[in-house]
Scaffold this motif. Structure first.
Motif, PDB file in Angstrom:
ATOM      1  N   LEU A   1     -30.831 117.532 -13.704  1.00 25.11           N
ATOM      2  CA  LEU A   1     -30.314 118.887 -13.924  1.00 25.11           C
ATOM      3  C   LEU A   1     -29.177 118.816 -14.935  1.00 25.11           C
ATOM      4  CD1 LEU A   1     -30.167 121.919 -13.149  1.00 25.11           C
ATOM      5  CD2 LEU A   1     -28.534 121.252 -11.359  1.00 25.11           C
ATOM      6  N   MET A   2     -29.276 119.645 -15.985  1.00 19.15           N
ATOM      7  CA  MET A   2     -28.268 119.684 -17.045  1.00 19.15           C
ATOM      8  C   MET A   2     -27.672 121.086 -17.106  1.00 19.15           C
ATOM      9  SD  MET A   2     -28.922 116.561 -18.186  1.00 19.15           S
ATOM     10  CE  MET A   2     -28.138 116.443 -19.795  1.00 19.15           C
ATOM     11  N   ASN A   3     -26.426 121.163 -17.603  1.00 23.76           N
ATOM     12  CA  ASN A   3     -25.777 122.445 -17.844  1.00 23.76           C
ATOM     13  C   ASN A   3     -24.924 122.304 -19.099  1.00 23.76           C
ATOM     14  OD1 ASN A   3     -24.691 124.976 -17.716  1.00 23.76           O
ATOM     15  ND2 ASN A   3     -24.050 124.842 -15.568  1.00 23.76           N
ATOM     16  N   HIS A   4     -25.269 123.117 -20.133  1.00 20.55           N
ATOM     17  CA  HIS A   4     -24.620 122.979 -21.446  1.00 20.55           C
ATOM     18  C   HIS A   4     -24.748 121.548 -21.950  1.00 20.55           C
ATOM     19  CE1 HIS A   4     -22.967 126.983 -21.868  1.00 20.55           C
ATOM     20  NE2 HIS A   4     -22.453 126.927 -20.640  1.00 20.55           N
ATOM     21  N   ASN A   5     -25.972 120.966 -21.766  1.00 23.18           N
ATOM     22  CA  ASN A   5     -26.253 119.585 -22.184  1.00 23.18           C
ATOM     23  C   ASN A   5     -25.366 118.561 -21.484  1.00 23.18           C
ATOM     24  OD1 ASN A   5     -28.365 120.188 -23.952  1.00 23.18           O
ATOM     25  ND2 ASN A   5     -26.911 120.698 -25.593  1.00 23.18           N
ATOM     26  N   LYS A   6     -24.733 118.975 -20.404  1.00 24.60           N
ATOM     27  CA  LYS A   6     -23.914 118.063 -19.617  1.00 24.60           C
ATOM     28  C   LYS A   6     -24.677 117.681 -18.350  1.00 24.60           C
ATOM     29  CE  LYS A   6     -19.463 117.712 -17.226  1.00 24.60           C
ATOM     30  NZ  LYS A   6     -18.214 118.435 -16.851  1.00 24.60           N
ATOM     31  N   PHE A   7     -24.727 116.363 -18.095  1.00 24.31           N
ATOM     32  CA  PHE A   7     -25.469 115.867 -16.928  1.00 24.31           C
ATOM     33  C   PHE A   7     -24.789 116.332 -15.629  1.00 24.31           C
ATOM     34  CE2 PHE A   7     -25.783 112.604 -13.624  1.00 24.31           C
ATOM     35  CZ  PHE A   7     -27.156 112.570 -13.428  1.00 24.31           C
ATOM     36  N   ILE A   8     -25.580 116.900 -14.705  1.00 22.93           N
ATOM     37  CA  ILE A   8     -25.067 117.350 -13.413  1.00 22.93           C
ATOM     38  C   ILE A   8     -25.518 116.418 -12.290  1.00 22.93           C
ATOM     39  CG2 ILE A   8     -24.953 119.243 -11.746  1.00 22.93           C
ATOM     40  CD1 ILE A   8     -23.570 119.834 -14.399  1.00 22.93           C
ATOM     41  N   LYS A   9     -26.839 116.239 -12.147  1.00 21.64           N
ATOM     42  CA  LYS A   9     -27.370 115.415 -11.063  1.00 21.64           C
ATOM     43  C   LYS A   9     -28.808 115.040 -11.376  1.00 21.64           C
ATOM     44  CE  LYS A   9     -27.395 115.250  -6.004  1.00 21.64           C
ATOM     45  NZ  LYS A   9     -27.138 116.015  -4.743  1.00 21.64           N
ATOM     46  N   SER A  10     -29.255 113.879 -10.869  1.00 21.85           N
ATOM     47  CA  SER A  10     -30.645 113.457 -11.081  1.00 21.85           C
ATOM     48  C   SER A  10     -31.212 112.876  -9.792  1.00 21.85           C
ATOM     49  CB  SER A  10     -30.745 112.425 -12.208  1.00 21.85           C
ATOM     50  OG  SER A  10     -30.107 111.216 -11.824  1.00 21.85           O
ATOM     51  N   LYS A  11     -32.542 112.976  -9.656  1.00 24.02           N
ATOM     52  CA  LYS A  11     -33.261 112.423  -8.507  1.00 24.02           C
ATOM     53  C   LYS A  11     -34.545 111.789  -9.001  1.00 24.02           C
ATOM     54  CE  LYS A  11     -31.339 115.875  -5.333  1.00 24.02           C
ATOM     55  NZ  LYS A  11     -31.598 116.916  -4.302  1.00 24.02           N
ATOM     56  N   LYS A  12     -35.065 110.800  -8.223  1.00 22.19           N
ATOM     57  CA  LYS A  12     -36.247 110.047  -8.644  1.00 22.19           C
ATOM     58  C   LYS A  12     -37.347 110.110  -7.592  1.00 22.19           C
ATOM     59  CE  LYS A  12     -33.404 106.622 -11.093  1.00 22.19           C
ATOM     60  NZ  LYS A  12     -33.070 105.170 -11.182  1.00 22.19           N
ATOM     61  N   THR A  13     -38.574 110.059  -8.072  1.00 26.72           N
ATOM     62  CA  THR A  13     -39.706 109.923  -7.166  1.00 26.72           C
ATOM     63  C   THR A  13     -39.886 108.448  -6.810  1.00 26.72           C
ATOM     64  OG1 THR A  13     -41.350 109.549  -8.901  1.00 26.72           O
ATOM     65  CG2 THR A  13     -40.832 111.839  -8.345  1.00 26.72           C
ATOM     66  N   ALA A  14     -40.777 108.185  -5.875  1.00 30.49           N
ATOM     67  CA  ALA A  14     -41.134 106.802  -5.565  1.00 30.49           C
ATOM     68  C   ALA A  14     -41.928 106.226  -6.737  1.00 30.49           C
ATOM     69  CB  ALA A  14     -41.956 106.742  -4.285  1.00 30.49           C
ATOM     70  N   ALA A  15     -41.815 104.930  -6.938  1.00 28.59           N
ATOM     71  CA  ALA A  15     -42.535 104.252  -8.015  1.00 28.59           C
ATOM     72  C   ALA A  15     -43.938 103.892  -7.533  1.00 28.59           C
ATOM     73  CB  ALA A  15     -41.784 103.006  -8.450  1.00 28.59           C
ATOM     74  N   LEU A  16     -44.938 104.321  -8.288  1.00 29.94           N
ATOM     75  CA  LEU A  16     -46.324 103.999  -7.973  1.00 29.94           C
ATOM     76  C   LEU A  16     -46.806 102.888  -8.891  1.00 29.94           C
ATOM     77  CD1 LEU A  16     -47.827 107.581  -7.487  1.00 29.94           C
ATOM     78  CD2 LEU A  16     -46.806 106.057  -5.794  1.00 29.94           C
ATOM     79  N   LEU A  17     -47.655 102.025  -8.351  1.00 28.61           N
ATOM     80  CA  LEU A  17     -48.162 100.907  -9.136  1.00 28.61           C
ATOM     81  C   LEU A  17     -48.851 101.421 -10.383  1.00 28.61           C
ATOM     82  CD1 LEU A  17     -49.526  98.475  -6.405  1.00 28.61           C
ATOM     83  CD2 LEU A  17     -47.340  98.430  -7.591  1.00 28.61           C
ATOM     84  N   GLY A  18     -48.695 100.661 -11.451  1.00 24.34           N
ATOM     85  CA  GLY A  18     -49.111 101.101 -12.776  1.00 24.34           C
ATOM     86  C   GLY A  18     -50.470 101.751 -12.837  1.00 24.34           C
ATOM     87  N   THR A  19     -50.507 103.051 -12.926  1.00 29.38           N
ATOM     88  CA  THR A  19     -51.734 103.818 -13.074  1.00 29.38           C
ATOM     89  C   THR A  19     -51.489 104.910 -14.088  1.00 29.38           C
ATOM     90  OG1 THR A  19     -53.211 105.387 -11.975  1.00 29.38           O
ATOM     91  CG2 THR A  19     -51.027 105.126 -11.016  1.00 29.38           C
ATOM     92  N   PRO A  20     -52.444 105.204 -14.948  1.00 28.50           N
ATOM     93  CA  PRO A  20     -52.239 106.257 -15.949  1.00 28.50           C
ATOM     94  C   PRO A  20     -52.302 107.671 -15.357  1.00 28.50           C
ATOM     95  CG  PRO A  20     -54.440 105.351 -16.139  1.00 28.50           C
ATOM     96  CD  PRO A  20     -53.726 104.500 -15.144  1.00 28.50           C
ATOM     97  N   ASN A  21     -52.715 107.772 -14.087  1.00 31.35           N
ATOM     98  CA  ASN A  21     -52.840 109.095 -13.467  1.00 31.35           C
ATOM     99  C   ASN A  21     -52.170 109.100 -12.087  1.00 31.35           C
ATOM    100  OD1 ASN A  21     -54.716 110.183 -15.593  1.00 31.35           O
ATOM    101  ND2 ASN A  21     -56.034 108.573 -14.780  1.00 31.35           N
ATOM    102  N   PRO A  22     -50.863 108.921 -12.008  1.00 30.93           N
ATOM    103  CA  PRO A  22     -50.194 108.869 -10.694  1.00 30.93           C
ATOM    104  C   PRO A  22     -50.104 110.248 -10.045  1.00 30.93           C
ATOM    105  CG  PRO A  22     -48.571 108.775 -12.453  1.00 30.93           C
ATOM    106  CD  PRO A  22     -49.919 108.738 -13.121  1.00 30.93           C
ATOM    107  N   VAL A  23     -50.133 110.278  -8.714  1.00 29.80           N
ATOM    108  CA  VAL A  23     -49.988 111.508  -7.927  1.00 29.80           C
ATOM    109  C   VAL A  23     -48.756 111.343  -7.050  1.00 29.80           C
ATOM    110  CG1 VAL A  23     -51.045 113.051  -6.255  1.00 29.80           C
ATOM    111  CG2 VAL A  23     -52.474 111.881  -7.943  1.00 29.80           C
TER     112      VAL A  23
END
Length: 415
Positions: A318-340
């Motif tokens: 999430l950005m505000n005036h190009n200033k970083f506010i907060k970030s979150k990540k999904t779980a890492a899935l094993l290398g697949t070109p079509n992750p769900v």
């Protein structure tokens, strides 16, 4: 001797008097019971049988015309004479009257074996039906069909059991429909299991079982994919819709057979962009001041083949005036070109900040012993940051508060 004879005569007289008293008492009780019984049944014996049958015939006609689907509730003769409370406007309420007289008006029982009984109300069978399954009747606007299936995992044999149950309200390209289903266990898209074809039906009942061999360690990394096809007279296959079902959020055990249904989705028939595409939903709750992002899936990613992939994940910032506010990540899935993914993230954002805030979604690949590689990125937000589909997605989210707005977006490196 005379005294003894006198005493014996007195005792004998007393015993004879007691015996006569007991006999008289028993005869009196028997007489009372007989009198009471004759008094109870006397009105029934004097009832005009022809009048009863005539009233019964009239009541049958009346019941058929007023409550053809109702079941009569009968009051036995022994309970006649009591007052009954109104249940509906159509039911009879017994008035004070002679308890042994059969009422002349009101519906009568159609059962001849219950002479003297009559109907004071009816039972409506509709009130005792099981609740209707809403999944069979409530379909959203623009629905292209719905699919029911169940899944179960056998820990000891490491088998995933998939039962294909049924589909409803399919939308074929022609008047008739002969559907079948292909089932994939992603990320393996080369092999699949297929159901039998059901001829000429929009509501096929499959009831077929399928088995996938998958280890318990890899189970939560897998995703079920159902493709529903229609076969026309020329034996050509037409895709009617698909269902994507990730297994990572499900508690699968031998004692837990999960039965679910999902609405069919149209497959994205557009070819992937140069760096791949990502699909996610946006929603804003103006009452709570909460911005929600649901990262659904990505496709056509260009993985780095020079080094073995450890995992592919999405970073939402999430950005505000190009200033970083907060970030979150999904779980890492094993290398697949079509992750769900199907993961949801929420950010606290005031409504006054929506004109200056933006969201950045970056798809990243982590490698052993090397830096994280950026596979693609997309930014959605107001007019000061975005144009085109990204701006349309943001504006649609604002115009539809509390509603999830889902779209595909092309990834790029220059954003």
């Amino acid at each position: 001797e005379q005294a003894v004879a006198v005493a014996g005569g007195i005792i004998g007289g007393i015993l004879l008097f007691v015996l006569l008293g007991i006999t008289a008492c028993l005869l009196w009780k028997k007489f009372c019971r007989l009198f009471s019984y004759e008094k109870l049944i006397n009105p029934v014996q004097t009832t005009n049988a022809n009048a009863i049958f005539q009233d019964q015939a009239n009541s049958e006609i009346q019941l058929k015309s007023t409550r053809s689907r109702s079941v009569p509730f009968i009051i036995p003769p022994t309970l006649h004479g009591r007052d009954w409370i109104h249940l509906t406007n159509e039911e009879q309420v017994q008035e004070n009257r002679d308890p042994f007289m059969t009422p002349q008006s009101g519906p009568r029982s159609s059962f001849h074996s219950l002479a003297g009984a009559y109907v004071v109300g009816t039972i409506n069978p509709d009130l005792y039906k099981f609740p209707e399954d809403k999944s069979e009747t409530d379909f959203p606007d623009g629905s292209i069909g719905r699919l029911w299936f169940s899944i179960e995992y056998e820990q000891e044999s490491e088998r995933l059991l998939v039962s294909l149950i049924k589909a409803r309200k399919l939308q074929p390209p022609a008047d008739s429909c002969s559907p079948f289903v292909k089932i994939y266990l992603l990320p393996d898209e080369r092999s699949y299991l297929q159901s039998k074809t059901k001829r000429k039906t929009l509501n096929p009942q499959f009831d077929e079982n399928f088995v996938f061999q998958v280890s318990s360690k890899m189970l939560l990394q897998r995703t079920l994919k159902f493709l529903v096809y229609h076969v026309d007279k020329q034996k050509k296959h037409h895709l009617l819709g698909q269902v994507i079902f990730p297994l990572k959020n499900e508690a699968l055990t031998e004692d837990n057979k999960l039965v679910v249904w999902r609405d069919l989705e149209k497959e994205n028939l557009e070819p992937p962009s140069e760096h791949g595409d990502i699909q996610f939903s946006l929603s804003y709750n103006d009452y709570l001041g909460r911005l929600t992002v649901v990262v659904l899936r990505a496709r056509g990613l260009k993985l780095q083949e020079e080094s073995p992939a450890v995992g592919v994940y999405v970073k939402v910032s999430l950005m505000n005036h190009n200033k970083f506010i907060k970030s979150k990540k999904t779980a890492a899935l094993l290398g697949t070109p079509n992750p769900v993914y199907n993961e949801t993230f929420s950010f606290k954002t005031d409504q006054t900040e929506l004109d200056t805030a933006s969201l950045s979604l970056s798809v990243l690949q982590s490698n052993k012993g090397e830096k994280t590689l950026l596979l693609g990125r997309v930014v959605v937000g107001p007019f000061m940051y975005t144009r085109g589909r990204e701006l349309e997605h943001w504006n649609e989210m604002i115009s539809k508060p509390k509603e999830l707005v889902k779209r595909w977006h092309a990834l790029c490196h220059s954003t």
